[in-house]
Structure formats: C-alpha cells, structure tokens
Design an enzyme around this catalytic site. Structure first.
Site, PDB file in Angstrom:
ATOM      1  N   SER A  22      52.661  40.187  31.592  1.00  0.00           N
ATOM      2  CA  SER A  22      52.091  41.629  32.010  1.00  0.00           C
ATOM      3  C   SER A  22      50.967  42.032  32.237  1.00  0.00           C
ATOM      4  O   SER A  22      50.380  43.051  32.566  1.00  0.00           O
ATOM      5  CB  SER A  22      52.824  42.553  31.034  1.00  0.00           C
ATOM      6  OG  SER A  22      52.369  42.126  29.588  1.00  0.00           O
ATOM      7  N   GLY A  23      49.852  40.983  32.131  1.00  0.00           N
ATOM      8  CA  GLY A  23      48.658  41.475  32.271  1.00  0.00           C
ATOM      9  C   GLY A  23      47.953  41.468  33.695  1.00  0.00           C
ATOM     10  O   GLY A  23      48.847  41.246  34.775  1.00  0.00           O
ATOM     11  N   LYS A 136      39.604  30.188  35.305  1.00  0.00           N
ATOM     12  CA  LYS A 136      38.171  30.090  34.510  1.00  0.00           C
ATOM     13  C   LYS A 136      38.134  31.380  33.800  1.00  0.00           C
ATOM     14  O   LYS A 136      39.112  32.392  34.034  1.00  0.00           O
ATOM     15  CB  LYS A 136      37.261  29.876  35.603  1.00  0.00           C
ATOM     16  CG  LYS A 136      37.139  31.398  36.379  1.00  0.00           C
ATOM     17  CD  LYS A 136      36.108  30.993  37.717  1.00  0.00           C
ATOM     18  CE  LYS A 136      35.921  32.231  38.439  1.00  0.00           C
ATOM     19  NZ  LYS A 136      35.806  33.540  37.823  1.00  0.00           N
ATOM     20  N   HIS A 166      39.755  29.218  42.858  1.00  0.00           N
ATOM     21  CA  HIS A 166      40.412  29.525  44.231  1.00  0.00           C
ATOM     22  C   HIS A 166      39.710  29.763  45.467  1.00  0.00           C
ATOM     23  O   HIS A 166      40.047  29.540  46.418  1.00  0.00           O
ATOM     24  CB  HIS A 166      41.221  31.104  43.910  1.00  0.00           C
ATOM     25  CG  HIS A 166      40.259  32.175  44.066  1.00  0.00           C
ATOM     26  ND1 HIS A 166      39.420  32.544  42.970  1.00  0.00           N
ATOM     27  CD2 HIS A 166      40.214  33.182  45.079  1.00  0.00           C
ATOM     28  CE1 HIS A 166      38.983  33.543  43.364  1.00  0.00           C
ATOM     29  NE2 HIS A 166      39.415  34.115  44.461  1.00  0.00           N
ATOM     30  N   GLU A 204      30.312  41.602  46.879  1.00  0.00           N
ATOM     31  CA  GLU A 204      31.572  42.351  46.636  1.00  0.00           C
ATOM     32  C   GLU A 204      31.307  43.703  46.782  1.00  0.00           C
ATOM     33  O   GLU A 204      30.296  44.162  46.286  1.00  0.00           O
ATOM     34  CB  GLU A 204      32.266  41.878  45.360  1.00  0.00           C
ATOM     35  CG  GLU A 204      32.799  40.493  45.211  1.00  0.00           C
ATOM     36  CD  GLU A 204      33.424  40.097  44.028  1.00  0.00           C
ATOM     37  OE1 GLU A 204      34.914  40.458  43.932  1.00  0.00           O
ATOM     38  OE2 GLU A 204      32.979  39.850  42.890  1.00  0.00           O
ATOM     39  N   HIS A 228      32.340  29.551  41.722  1.00  0.00           N
ATOM     40  CA  HIS A 228      32.513  29.622  43.200  1.00  0.00           C
ATOM     41  C   HIS A 228      31.324  29.186  43.954  1.00  0.00           C
ATOM     42  O   HIS A 228      31.331  28.473  45.051  1.00  0.00           O
ATOM     43  CB  HIS A 228      32.976  31.140  43.667  1.00  0.00           C
ATOM     44  CG  HIS A 228      34.034  31.489  42.686  1.00  0.00           C
ATOM     45  ND1 HIS A 228      35.165  30.713  42.586  1.00  0.00           N
ATOM     46  CD2 HIS A 228      34.482  32.662  42.548  1.00  0.00           C
ATOM     47  CE1 HIS A 228      35.974  31.561  41.934  1.00  0.00           C
ATOM     48  NE2 HIS A 228      35.666  32.705  41.817  1.00  0.00           N
TER      49      HIS A 228
HETATM   50  C1  BG6 Z   1      37.248  36.088  40.698  1.00  0.00           C
HETATM   51  C2  BG6 Z   1      36.257  36.867  39.765  1.00  0.00           C
HETATM   52  O1  BG6 Z   1      37.177  34.606  40.399  1.00  0.00           O
HETATM   53  O2  BG6 Z   1      36.946  36.003  41.941  1.00  0.00           O
HETATM   54  C3  BG6 Z   1      36.489  38.311  40.154  1.00  0.00           C
HETATM   55  O3  BG6 Z   1      36.624  36.640  38.575  1.00  0.00           O
HETATM   56  C4  BG6 Z   1      36.042  38.178  41.781  1.00  0.00           C
HETATM   57  O4  BG6 Z   1      35.236  38.843  39.423  1.00  0.00           O
HETATM   58  C5  BG6 Z   1      36.969  37.522  42.357  1.00  0.00           C
HETATM   59  O5  BG6 Z   1      36.292  39.537  42.073  1.00  0.00           O
HETATM   60  C6  BG6 Z   1      36.905  37.578  44.122  1.00  0.00           C
HETATM   61  O6  BG6 Z   1      37.649  36.701  44.769  1.00  0.00           O
HETATM   62  P1  BG6 Z   1      38.151  36.922  46.148  1.00  0.00           P
HETATM   63  O7  BG6 Z   1      38.951  35.967  46.593  1.00  0.00           O
HETATM   64  O8  BG6 Z   1      38.262  38.255  46.434  1.00  0.00           O
HETATM   65  O9  BG6 Z   1      36.647  36.792  46.882  1.00  0.00           O
END
Ligand code: BG6
Length: 441
Positions: A22-23, A136, A166, A204, A228
C-alpha cells in the site's frame, strides 16, 4: 529446479511477493509497471502478485483505474512483518502455489529491509528458487552498505539479489554501450586524446512529492549521484564489449570503470536546497541538499585528465537527463559536442560546424539529430524492463554488490564534508536552471 526462462521464452510460473503493497513506491511505480507488462505481453499468464501489508486490505483498496487490470493476478495478504511465525505461514502458502520461482520485492522503508531479509532466511525462504528485488538506497554510506551486503549474503547469494537502478534500464542508457561500441566514428575518438570534458545532468522539475521522510534521510547525493549519475558515468567510460550484445560483460565492465573513479577536488562541489523545502518536509533546521554539482575523474590512462561534471537537482526549471561529451578544439578545428539525451525526448544530437551559405566566410553550428520517438514511437518504461528482467533472471541491468560499494567509495569524502556542513548549503529559488546554480568551472 529450472527456475527461469531465458531470453524471450515462456516464463516459468512466478509469484511476485510485494512487501509494502500500500506504500508510495508500489502505487507510483511498481503496480502501474506491472499493469503495463500484463497488458502488453503474455507474462501475466504465468504471474501471480501477492501484495503484503500490515493492514487488512482488499485488492480494491490498492488497485486504481490504471492498475485494475491486475485483478485476476492479484491478492492481498495481511502480515506482521516482525513475527517469525508469519514467515512460516507465508512459506506454507508459497509451497501450495504452483509457482516455480518467487521474487520478493521490497517497497518498504530502508530500515525495514534487512529485518525482513533475515526473517525470510531464517524461515528457509532463500533457496535458489527465491530472488530479492531491492530498491535503493543500498546503505547510507560505504560502511552501512557493506554491512547490509554482508548480512544479506548470510542468507542469499549475490546471483539471487537484484538491486534496482532504474536508470540503467532506460532505453537510451541501454543504448550507450551499443551505440559507442558499434559506431567506428565514435569508438576511435572515445578517450582523453579527443575528449576535453563530460557533463552529466539529471534535472528534475518536481520536488520531494510527499516523500519528505525518506528524502530527509537521503538527499540528492545519495538519491541520484551515488546511483544514477555514477552508473551513467560508468556506462560512458567503460571499455566496449567485443560483442555489443553480449550483455553478460556489461556489469563487470561498469564495475571496472567505477573502481577507477575518484572525486576531483580541484573542481568545486556545490550543495543547494530549494526555497520552501524546509516547510515541505516540516523541518526548519533541515540541511538536506536538493541540488549537488561535483566533478569526478578516472585513473584509466584513456581517461586521465578528463573532468566529468555531475549535476542534479530537484525543483529546477525542467526535467532533463542528458550526457554532454565535449570534444577538444584544435588549431584547425572547432569543438564538437555529442549529446546523449536519456529523457525526455530520448535521442542523440551532434553539434557540427558548417560553412554558412553566402559570400562571407563564416562558420555556423548546426545539429544532426536523431529522436527515438520519431523512429520507434513510445518507449517502454524503465520500471517495466527492470521487473521483466528480474522475472527472466537477467541481471546485467542491476547493480552488483561490488558496484554499490565502489560508488559509495567515490563519494565518501563528499558525504563526510556534507555531514560537517561543507560546502555551505546555498538556497535557490524553485525554477532555477542547473547552469545558473553550477556554472561551468
Ligand atoms: C528515483 C529517486 O530513483 O529517481 C527520485 O529516488 C527521482 O527522487 C527519480 O525523482 C527520478 O526518476 P525518473 O525516472 O523520473 O527520472
């Protein structure tokens, strides 16, 4: 037991057990990705999803309009995460199911992960038919990551552990090794002989989006740089594989690149926090950074002397992940820039100099551009790729234990500095650009 189907073969029946159904993580990333996978492939035919929660919930409490398609594959179980008996019950249930492999996915706060792993191990839910799919942060620094890795290894082998980054699964990131390895014009100039500097930006426009509790413990350095940004750096610097589609080599080569990285202390490290962050996380004293710029460099003889500037921040003017490779200028030639755009509008752009038409002798900079979307249409979400690969047992898009430790090592001195309040935390207005906050050094 044959637990995995390789390549694109039919999958072995799989149960995906989700701790923390549910998180926020489940709702925002996991369930929509699962719904998309089940819509667009036949994976759903052999997949059961068991969502675990401390609370007593019905599938309808968890699924929404986007994810309702999962109903046939989905059940919710109530569990007391702290009770050893609950894990025995889970084991009994799993043994009744026809699945040949089980993946445990952790959508719980970082501190809850290890106690669950230990209970899974103690209950015997750790033979080779079980895998862990971990999010992570992998630790808070080198020492805590090492402890986490060592304690997990008491129960699970590294080949059973899938650590999600990811960004590695983003289509353009997967393409980096293939593109650089397959194109003679780049392969020949991919070194400090021709490249002056590299910049990798993860901007972002969103803020912490209700994840204040998590973010206060994490900050931009741990959230984006350690994972990343350093992984993208490794993809750019790693030695090309003899066969670009032999992905089995990629993890080892990324690791070799990570191990050669170190902080470039001669270039400034910048630490910032957007105005309004303290209110958002309800902590007037917060010193958590939402913006970081720092430079790393490699000891690889092919890369020595090339600064790699890593920049990331939240609440900036735009969403952009881009790698910019600046080629050297010579007496006769101008500098060229190769841009690998990871998102949005995935693509590749090469800035070239041409003669400006006309009677005068002028140069003009123009771009050669290739857009993924124009050629291939919409791309699958990285999260879908991560889940499919975990189910298929393909580990090259995940971070190995050694990669995690190597990247913490690169940043340890920066982390130590941040804890001591260095460099000074600079406030910035939302909507600032990465260039304004971290002008070229
Ligand atoms: C996550 C971070 O790994 O990646 C988030 O914890 C970040 O803080 C997100 O917003 C960004 O992912 P993407 O795929 O939207 O660039």
């Amino acid at each position: 037991v044959g637990i995995m189907a390789e390549g694109n073969q039919k999958l072995a029946p799989t149960t995906l057990v989700v701790f923390g159904i549910s998180g926020d993580l489940s709702r925002r990333y996991l369930l929509p990705a699962l719904a998309a996978i089940c819509r667009s492939s036949d994976i759903g035919a052999n997949l059961e999803i068991w969502g675990l929660s401390r609370r007593s919930l019905e599938p309808g409490d968890v699924l929404n309009d986007t994810t309702r398609g999962l109903t046939d594959n989905f059940r919710v179980l109530q569990i007391d995460y702290d009770s050893a008996a609950a894990y025995q019950q889970l084991k009994d249930e799993l043994e009744k199911s026809p699945a040949q492999q089980t993946i445990f996915y952790f959508a719980v706060p970082p501190a809850a992960v290890l106690p669950i792993i230990e209970k899974l191990g103690s209950a015997g839910l750790n033979d080779s038919t079980y895998r862990l799919l971990l999010e992570k942060p992998f630790g808070q620094n080198y020492d805590s990551a090492k402890r986490l890795i060592d304690q997990t290894k008491r129960y699970f082998k590294d080949e059973q552990i899938y650590r999600i980054d990811h960004y590695l699964a983003k289509e353009m990131a997967q393409n980096i090794a293939v593109f650089l390895g397959s194109n003679a014009i780049f392969r020949g100039v991919w070194s400090n002989k021709f490249i002056e500097r590299i910049k990798i930006e993860v901007s972002e426009s969103i803020g912490v989006e209700g994840r204040g509790g998590f973010y206060e413990q994490t900050g931009a350095l741990r959230d984006i740089v350690q994972s990343h940004l350093l992984q993208l750096t490794a993809l750019i610097l790693m030695k090309p594989c003899p066969d670009v589609f032999d992905f089995s080599q990629v993890q080892i080569r990324r690791l070799a690149a990570l191990k050669q990285l170190s902080l470039m202390a001669s270039q400034s490290t910048i630490r910032g926090q957007y105005d309004g962050y303290k209110d958002e996380v309800d902590n007037p004293e917060s010193t958590t950074e939402t913006f970081v710029a720092l430079s790393v460099t490699s000891s690889d003889p092919d890369w020595q002397g090339v600064p790699i500037r890593l920049v990331t921040g939240k609440r900036l003017d735009k969403k952009l992940t881009e790698i910019r490779v600046h080629f050297k200028k010579s007496q006769a030639t101008q500098a060229n820039i190769l841009k690998l755009r990871i998102q949005p509008q995935e693509g590749i752009e090469l800035e070239l100099w041409v003669k400006k038409p006309g009677y005068d002798q002028d140069l003009q900079k123009l771009s050669l551009e290739f857009s993924y979307q124009q050629h291939f249409g919409d791309l699958p979400d990285a999260y879908e790729q991560v889940i499919v690969d975990a189910i298929r047992g393909r580990s090259n898009l995940f971070a190995s234990d050694e990669e995690v430790l190597a990247s913490w090592q690169v940043l340890q001195s920066v982390l130590d500095g941040f804890i001591k309040g260095k460099p000074e935390l600079k406030a910035y207005p939302p909507g600032s650009s990465a260039e304004e906050l971290a002008p070229r050094v």
